[in-house]
Design a protein around this motif. Structure first.
Motif, PDB file in Angstrom:
ATOM      1  N   LEU A   1      27.631  80.612 -63.285  1.00  0.00           N
ATOM      2  CA  LEU A   1      28.637  81.108 -62.335  1.00  0.00           C
ATOM      3  C   LEU A   1      28.421  82.589 -62.015  1.00  0.00           C
ATOM      4  O   LEU A   1      28.379  82.995 -60.847  1.00  0.00           O
ATOM      5  CB  LEU A   1      30.031  80.893 -62.952  1.00  0.00           C
ATOM      6  N   TRP A   2      28.244  83.400 -63.078  1.00  0.00           N
ATOM      7  CA  TRP A   2      28.085  84.839 -62.865  1.00  0.00           C
ATOM      8  C   TRP A   2      26.708  85.191 -62.310  1.00  0.00           C
ATOM      9  O   TRP A   2      26.568  86.157 -61.560  1.00  0.00           O
ATOM     10  CB  TRP A   2      28.390  85.606 -64.161  1.00  0.00           C
ATOM     11  N   ALA A   3      25.688  84.401 -62.671  1.00  0.00           N
ATOM     12  CA  ALA A   3      24.353  84.636 -62.081  1.00  0.00           C
ATOM     13  C   ALA A   3      24.434  84.453 -60.565  1.00  0.00           C
ATOM     14  O   ALA A   3      23.820  85.201 -59.796  1.00  0.00           O
ATOM     15  CB  ALA A   3      23.326  83.676 -62.679  1.00  0.00           C
ATOM     16  N   GLY A   4      25.222  83.442 -60.140  1.00  0.00           N
ATOM     17  CA  GLY A   4      25.404  83.212 -58.698  1.00  0.00           C
ATOM     18  C   GLY A   4      26.004  84.430 -58.017  1.00  0.00           C
ATOM     19  O   GLY A   4      25.560  84.850 -56.940  1.00  0.00           O
ATOM     20  N   LEU A   5      27.010  85.022 -58.667  1.00  0.00           N
ATOM     21  CA  LEU A   5      27.668  86.201 -58.080  1.00  0.00           C
ATOM     22  C   LEU A   5      26.681  87.373 -57.992  1.00  0.00           C
ATOM     23  O   LEU A   5      26.626  88.081 -56.982  1.00  0.00           O
ATOM     24  CB  LEU A   5      28.882  86.598 -58.930  1.00  0.00           C
ATOM     25  N   ILE A   6      25.888  87.556 -59.061  1.00  0.00           N
ATOM     26  CA  ILE A   6      24.901  88.654 -59.069  1.00  0.00           C
ATOM     27  C   ILE A   6      23.884  88.455 -57.935  1.00  0.00           C
ATOM     28  O   ILE A   6      23.592  89.374 -57.165  1.00  0.00           O
ATOM     29  CB  ILE A   6      24.180  88.727 -60.441  1.00  0.00           C
ATOM     30  N   ILE A   7      23.381  87.221 -57.821  1.00  0.00           N
ATOM     31  CA  ILE A   7      22.402  86.938 -56.750  1.00  0.00           C
ATOM     32  C   ILE A   7      23.040  87.223 -55.388  1.00  0.00           C
ATOM     33  O   ILE A   7      22.428  87.811 -54.498  1.00  0.00           O
ATOM     34  CB  ILE A   7      21.911  85.473 -56.836  1.00  0.00           C
ATOM     35  N   GLY A   8      24.313  86.813 -55.239  1.00  0.00           N
ATOM     36  CA  GLY A   8      25.021  87.052 -53.977  1.00  0.00           C
ATOM     37  C   GLY A   8      25.097  88.530 -53.633  1.00  0.00           C
ATOM     38  O   GLY A   8      24.794  88.946 -52.508  1.00  0.00           O
ATOM     39  N   PHE A   9      25.454  89.351 -54.631  1.00  0.00           N
ATOM     40  CA  PHE A   9      25.619  90.782 -54.344  1.00  0.00           C
ATOM     41  C   PHE A   9      24.290  91.506 -54.162  1.00  0.00           C
ATOM     42  O   PHE A   9      24.196  92.453 -53.376  1.00  0.00           O
ATOM     43  CB  PHE A   9      26.476  91.454 -55.423  1.00  0.00           C
ATOM     44  N   VAL A  10      23.252  91.064 -54.872  1.00  0.00           N
ATOM     45  CA  VAL A  10      21.927  91.674 -54.663  1.00  0.00           C
ATOM     46  C   VAL A  10      21.444  91.350 -53.249  1.00  0.00           C
ATOM     47  O   VAL A  10      20.923  92.210 -52.527  1.00  0.00           O
ATOM     48  CB  VAL A  10      20.916  91.159 -55.720  1.00  0.00           C
ATOM     49  N   THR A  11      21.666  90.101 -52.850  1.00  0.00           N
ATOM     50  CA  THR A  11      21.284  89.694 -51.491  1.00  0.00           C
ATOM     51  C   THR A  11      22.015  90.562 -50.473  1.00  0.00           C
ATOM     52  O   THR A  11      21.435  91.009 -49.483  1.00  0.00           O
ATOM     53  CB  THR A  11      21.673  88.210 -51.259  1.00  0.00           C
ATOM     54  N   GLU A  12      23.298  90.807 -50.740  1.00  0.00           N
ATOM     55  CA  GLU A  12      24.094  91.605 -49.806  1.00  0.00           C
ATOM     56  C   GLU A  12      23.558  93.043 -49.735  1.00  0.00           C
ATOM     57  O   GLU A  12      23.438  93.619 -48.656  1.00  0.00           O
ATOM     58  CB  GLU A  12      25.554  91.604 -50.263  1.00  0.00           C
ATOM     59  N   TYR A  13      23.198  93.590 -50.877  1.00  0.00           N
ATOM     60  CA  TYR A  13      22.674  94.963 -50.915  1.00  0.00           C
ATOM     61  C   TYR A  13      21.417  95.084 -50.046  1.00  0.00           C
ATOM     62  O   TYR A  13      21.221  96.072 -49.343  1.00  0.00           O
ATOM     63  CB  TYR A  13      22.357  95.359 -52.367  1.00  0.00           C
ATOM     64  N   TYR A  14      20.571  94.050 -50.097  1.00  0.00           N
ATOM     65  CA  TYR A  14      19.309  94.124 -49.350  1.00  0.00           C
ATOM     66  C   TYR A  14      19.437  93.711 -47.884  1.00  0.00           C
ATOM     67  O   TYR A  14      18.513  93.920 -47.109  1.00  0.00           O
ATOM     68  CB  TYR A  14      18.234  93.266 -50.030  1.00  0.00           C
TER      69      TYR A  14
ATOM     70  N   ILE B   1      24.389  86.000 -48.221  1.00  0.00           N
ATOM     71  CA  ILE B   1      24.886  85.758 -49.581  1.00  0.00           C
ATOM     72  C   ILE B   1      24.888  84.253 -49.866  1.00  0.00           C
ATOM     73  O   ILE B   1      24.463  83.796 -50.919  1.00  0.00           O
ATOM     74  CB  ILE B   1      26.312  86.337 -49.749  1.00  0.00           C
ATOM     75  N   GLY B   2      25.344  83.478 -48.877  1.00  0.00           N
ATOM     76  CA  GLY B   2      25.378  82.011 -49.021  1.00  0.00           C
ATOM     77  C   GLY B   2      23.994  81.438 -49.268  1.00  0.00           C
ATOM     78  O   GLY B   2      23.812  80.547 -50.098  1.00  0.00           O
ATOM     79  N   LYS B   3      23.002  81.982 -48.539  1.00  0.00           N
ATOM     80  CA  LYS B   3      21.625  81.501 -48.741  1.00  0.00           C
ATOM     81  C   LYS B   3      21.140  81.853 -50.140  1.00  0.00           C
ATOM     82  O   LYS B   3      20.427  81.075 -50.778  1.00  0.00           O
ATOM     83  CB  LYS B   3      20.701  82.096 -47.687  1.00  0.00           C
ATOM     84  N   GLY B   4      21.528  83.048 -50.629  1.00  0.00           N
ATOM     85  CA  GLY B   4      21.162  83.451 -51.994  1.00  0.00           C
ATOM     86  C   GLY B   4      21.704  82.471 -53.019  1.00  0.00           C
ATOM     87  O   GLY B   4      20.994  82.013 -53.925  1.00  0.00           O
ATOM     88  N   PHE B   5      22.989  82.095 -52.849  1.00  0.00           N
ATOM     89  CA  PHE B   5      23.617  81.104 -53.722  1.00  0.00           C
ATOM     90  C   PHE B   5      22.844  79.787 -53.684  1.00  0.00           C
ATOM     91  O   PHE B   5      22.561  79.184 -54.717  1.00  0.00           O
ATOM     92  CB  PHE B   5      25.046  80.820 -53.232  1.00  0.00           C
ATOM     93  N   ALA B   6      22.538  79.350 -52.450  1.00  0.00           N
ATOM     94  CA  ALA B   6      21.870  78.045 -52.279  1.00  0.00           C
ATOM     95  C   ALA B   6      20.509  78.041 -52.971  1.00  0.00           C
ATOM     96  O   ALA B   6      20.143  77.063 -53.627  1.00  0.00           O
ATOM     97  CB  ALA B   6      21.702  77.734 -50.793  1.00  0.00           C
ATOM     98  N   ILE B   7      19.768  79.169 -52.858  1.00  0.00           N
ATOM     99  CA  ILE B   7      18.436  79.225 -53.461  1.00  0.00           C
ATOM    100  C   ILE B   7      18.541  79.295 -54.989  1.00  0.00           C
ATOM    101  O   ILE B   7      17.824  78.611 -55.716  1.00  0.00           O
ATOM    102  CB  ILE B   7      17.633  80.427 -52.904  1.00  0.00           C
ATOM    103  N   GLY B   8      19.458  80.132 -55.493  1.00  0.00           N
ATOM    104  CA  GLY B   8      19.642  80.263 -56.949  1.00  0.00           C
ATOM    105  C   GLY B   8      20.044  78.948 -57.580  1.00  0.00           C
ATOM    106  O   GLY B   8      19.475  78.522 -58.604  1.00  0.00           O
ATOM    107  N   SER B   9      21.012  78.270 -56.942  1.00  0.00           N
ATOM    108  CA  SER B   9      21.459  76.989 -57.512  1.00  0.00           C
ATOM    109  C   SER B   9      20.347  75.947 -57.407  1.00  0.00           C
ATOM    110  O   SER B   9      20.181  75.121 -58.298  1.00  0.00           O
ATOM    111  CB  SER B   9      22.725  76.496 -56.813  1.00  0.00           C
ATOM    112  N   ALA B  10      19.554  76.021 -56.317  1.00  0.00           N
ATOM    113  CA  ALA B  10      18.451  75.060 -56.166  1.00  0.00           C
ATOM    114  C   ALA B  10      17.449  75.204 -57.301  1.00  0.00           C
ATOM    115  O   ALA B  10      16.913  74.213 -57.811  1.00  0.00           O
ATOM    116  CB  ALA B  10      17.748  75.259 -54.827  1.00  0.00           C
ATOM    117  N   ALA B  11      17.189  76.454 -57.726  1.00  0.00           N
ATOM    118  CA  ALA B  11      16.232  76.675 -58.820  1.00  0.00           C
ATOM    119  C   ALA B  11      16.738  76.031 -60.107  1.00  0.00           C
ATOM    120  O   ALA B  11      15.991  75.328 -60.804  1.00  0.00           O
ATOM    121  CB  ALA B  11      16.021  78.166 -59.031  1.00  0.00           C
ATOM    122  N   LEU B  12      18.022  76.240 -60.416  1.00  0.00           N
ATOM    123  CA  LEU B  12      18.585  75.659 -61.644  1.00  0.00           C
ATOM    124  C   LEU B  12      18.667  74.136 -61.549  1.00  0.00           C
ATOM    125  O   LEU B  12      18.343  73.422 -62.499  1.00  0.00           O
ATOM    126  CB  LEU B  12      19.981  76.243 -61.912  1.00  0.00           C
TER     127      LEU B  12
END
Length: 765
Positions: free
Chosen positions: A412-425, A539-550
């Motif tokens: 859950l928290w990894a998803g949030l981190i990926i979301g915010f890193v994506t947003e930063y970039y 951010i949504g795409k970041g979530f989708a990619i992170g969850s796809a990996a897991l």
């Protein structure tokens, strides 16, 4: 092992109840959206005394926004977009439907032939002392669950597109009363899609499990093996939706931008541009329908992977129903958490200014994650025994309930981190995108160099986040831990989808405002909504990619268990060739999708140029362009071009499994996962950064941005070129890659018994 606090009856009531609440909530949100009337005259809401009663009226009169013609024009444009999207999806589903039936037959034949279509019972795969249902039953029920998953995926994508095209013009009309009203309309429409998809996915899966149980009885291993077809159905439809929709939207977008903005110097979404309707249709079929199916597929596969592993662990062996359905209970509580979170955006906090939009959307992510952490703790406490065993490659590993909580929490928290890193970039509020915008001073080439570098750099932190969550969850609960970590990341899917769908709806609203000739101030408001939507889409795409990996890794673990492989030896030549080929597949797939967008855009550019050159009065605005031809070009190109990439993904596991066997296939899956995730993140973020660098220059909100602008300046033209290159990266190749890595894994899992029995023909010669 100890009993659970939540009785089985409680579970049987809780899961369908949460799903029904979610569906009811989406209907209520839809009713709110439908109160905005698309007919001339006063809105249903406008005469109501209250917060902004008189104020609204003044704004409308001042801007001439209540002009009959404007409202009629909005309704007309909305109708054109809705018709275009509906006709494309029906055409797409016709082709995909044929594939669906053919693949269903393939599943039945392959799985049925494992035991030579015998109808007699057999010893269980994991416990030879017990008798299980015949392989033919697995074949029949896997086929049924495949069709169920495929139909649910298609329906959820279609309904999402319908609600988005229903809400876009209503958002435009609400923007006359201020940015807050427009935001709430767009967000509510997004919530309709989010809750409908999350709830229906859960409900259909729950009903399927109970229906299959009538036949399987105590054979839970067989039951949940058959259920894996549900994930395969969901993802295979998502693949065609994402690729087809992505090619459609980007062919139109690139064509409209290159001729309209760069050559003819007319603004975005100008009604004189012949590709403008196709561009707006594309937002709905690619970003809404495709993305809806994609996240539904992730959710279905994560659930299936967790259930398969649980069915051969103590939960399944001892027939502990509540603990067995733990993944579904987590998703059920996720719906309730997202419901509370959504109310925060629509009812508890009111948006009054443009700069409050993005923080409000980010707050949604944070609130849902914090609440969900509490929700997971409660669910784990009441629905799982304090100690239990999990199947771990042939042995049973003892796991404590608090360890399971940490597995879900870390996802859950990894998803949030990926979301915010994506947003930063990808957000133009931060330095990476501002640097890319600054590089446009020296032309398009430096813009491209900076953008590519940003994309590669943006991979670093998300990969560490995924790596840490894999290590933690595997250490605690083996492959089951990874599956529930993926579910943790997807547990707030309703909020994630609402935020994601909000973007294309706002984008369409801006397009409609421009085409209907509404005032500059209204266009500014819709642009602000759209800019926030762009970042949240990333951010949504970041979530989708992170969850796809897991999810992919969890499915890989389930495949290895089901195919009877105890270890995958990286030094074995069979595995090494698989690794190399698997790592190459995302490149081959990306090449196909990029080329498809390029060739479709080429046809679009030629058509738009032809119309500008041959229709007298088009540039002056006295003649109407032929929108229908451009819509047809996009439709034909995307239907034709989505077949080869789709075939590549669907046929690879079958060919490798049949001719090279399960060991090589496990190498292919590992290779495609490792390289696919990297390319997907960098492609999505590069494209998002280029898009927002262009918007940064156009908005001219800071002193730095004004030195690069205005629209039409050389730096702006360089930014438009970067944005055009990034379009297929962020909306076609990038998002489709996460489906590639999941789909190959879930397909291998479904066909594992066949590959284990009859596979590896070349090595048997």
């Amino acid at each position: 092992m100890g009993a659970t606090l939540l009785p089985d009856l409680g579970t049987e009531i809780l899961i369908p109840l949460c799903a029904v609440i979610g569906i009811a909530f989406s209907v209520v949100q839809w009713m709110f959206v439908s109160q905005v009337k698309l007919s001339p005259g006063r809105d249903a809401n406008s005469n109501a005394p209250g917060k902004n009663g008189y104020n609204d009226y003044l704004i409308e009169e001042e801007e001439g926004g209540n002009d009959h013609n404007v409202v009629l024009k909005c309704a007309e444009i909305q109708n054109a977009i809705s018709e275009g999207a509906t006709s494309f999806l029906f055409t797409e589903y016709k082709y995909v439907g044929g594939f669906m039936v053919a693949f269903a037959v393939l599943i039945f034949v392959f799985l049925g032939s494992v035991e030579g279509f015998s109808t007699s019972s057999r010893p269980c795969t994991y416990d030879q002392t017990k008798i299980c249902k015949p392989a033919l039953a697995t074949a029949i029920f896997s086929t049924i669950s495949f069709l169920l998953g495929a139909i649910t995926s298609v329906v959820s994508g279609f309904l999402g597109m319908k609600i988005a095209t229903y809400a876009n013009a209503r958002t435009t009309l609400e923007a006359r009363k201020g940015v807050g009203k427009a935001f709430i309309t767009a967000f509510r429409a997004g919530a309709v899609m989010g809750f409908l998809l999350a709830s229906s996915g859960l409900l259909v899966l729950y009903i399927a499990i109970n229906a299959f149980k009538l036949y399987y009885g105590d054979d839970w291993g067989g039951l949940f093996e058959a259920i894996t077809g549900y994930g395969l159905g969901g993802s295979s439809m998502a693949l065609f939706g994402r690729v087809g929709g992505g090619i459609y939207t980007k062919a139109a977008d690139v064509g409209a931008d290159l001729v309209g903005k760069v050559e003819r110097n007319i603004p975005e979404d100008d009604p004189r541009n012949p590709a403008v309707i196709a561009d707006n249709v594309g937002d709905n079929v690619g970003d809404i329908a495709g993305m809806g199916s994609d996240l539904f597929g992730s959710y279905a596969e994560a659930s299936c992977a967790a259930l398969v592993v649980a069915s051969i662990s103590s939960f399944g062996i001892n027939h502990e129903l509540t603990a067995m359905l733990y993944p579904l209970i987590v998703s059920s509580v996720g719906i309730l958490v997202c419901l509370l979170t959504t109310l925060c955006a629509t009812d508890f906090f009111e948006i009054k200014a443009v700069n409050e939009i993005e923080p409000a959307l980010k707050r949604q992510l944070i609130i849902s994650t914090v609440l969900m952490t509490v929700g997971i703790a409660i669910v784990t406490w009441i629905s799982v025994p304090s100690s239990f065993t999990i199947f771990n490659f042939g042995t049973q590993k003892v796991v404590k309930s608090w360890q399971l909580f940490l597995c879900v929490g870390v996802g859950l928290w990894a998803g949030l981190i990926i979301g915010f890193v994506t947003e930063y970039y990808t957000s133009n509020a931060y330095s990476p995108v501002q640097d890319v915008a600054d590089s446009c001073r020296t032309g398009a080439a430096t813009n491209v160099i900076f953008g590519l570098a940003l994309g590669y750099k943006s991979v670093i932190i998300p990969i560490f986040a995924i790596a840490i969550s894999i290590f933690v969850s595997f250490s605690f609960a083996a492959m089951y831990g990874i599956a529930v970590a993926a579910l943790g990341m997807l547990s707030t899917i309703a909020t994630g989808l609402a935020i994601d769908a909000y973007g294309p709806i706002s984008d369409n609203a801006g397009g409609i405002a421009e085409m209907a000739g509404m005032s500059h101030r209204i266009r500014e408001r819709t642009d602000a909504l759209d800019a926030a939507g762009n970042t949240t889409a990333a951010i949504g795409k970041g979530f989708a990619i992170g969850s796809a990996a897991l999810v992919s890794l969890a499915l890989f673990g389930a495949f290895v268990s089901r195919a009877g492989i105890s270890t995958v030896d990286v030094l074995s030549p069979k595995v090494v060739i698989g690794l190399l080929v698997g790592a190459m597949l995302p490149y081959w797939f990306s090449a196909m999708t990029m080329k498809s967008v390029g060739s479709a855009a080429l046809k679009m550019v030629e058509e738009v140029r032809r119309q500008f050159n041959t229709i007298p009065g088009l540039m002056e605005g006295t003649a109407k362009p032929d929108y229908a031809t451009c819509v047809k070009i996009s439709t034909d190109a995307s239907i034709k071009e989505m077949i080869p990439p789709g075939a590549l993904v669907m046929l690879t596991p079958l060919i490798v499994g049949i001719f090279f066997g399960v060991e090589t296939l496990s190498g292919v899956l590992a290779g495609s996962l490792v390289s696919g995730v990297q390319i997907a993140i960098s492609a999505s973020n590069t494209g998002g950064a280029w898009d927002n660098a262009k918007k940064y220059i156009e908005a001219g909100a800071s002193e730095h941005a004004r030195t690069l602008g205005p629209k039409g300046s050389d730096p702006h033209k360089a930014a438009v070129i970067g944005d055009t290159i990034g379009d297929p990266l962020k909306d076609t190749s990038g998002p489709s890659l996460n489906i590639l890595i999941k789909l190959m894994a879930v397909e291998s899992l479904v066909f594992a018994p066949f590959f284990a029995t009859h596979g590896g023909l070349l090595f048997k010669i």
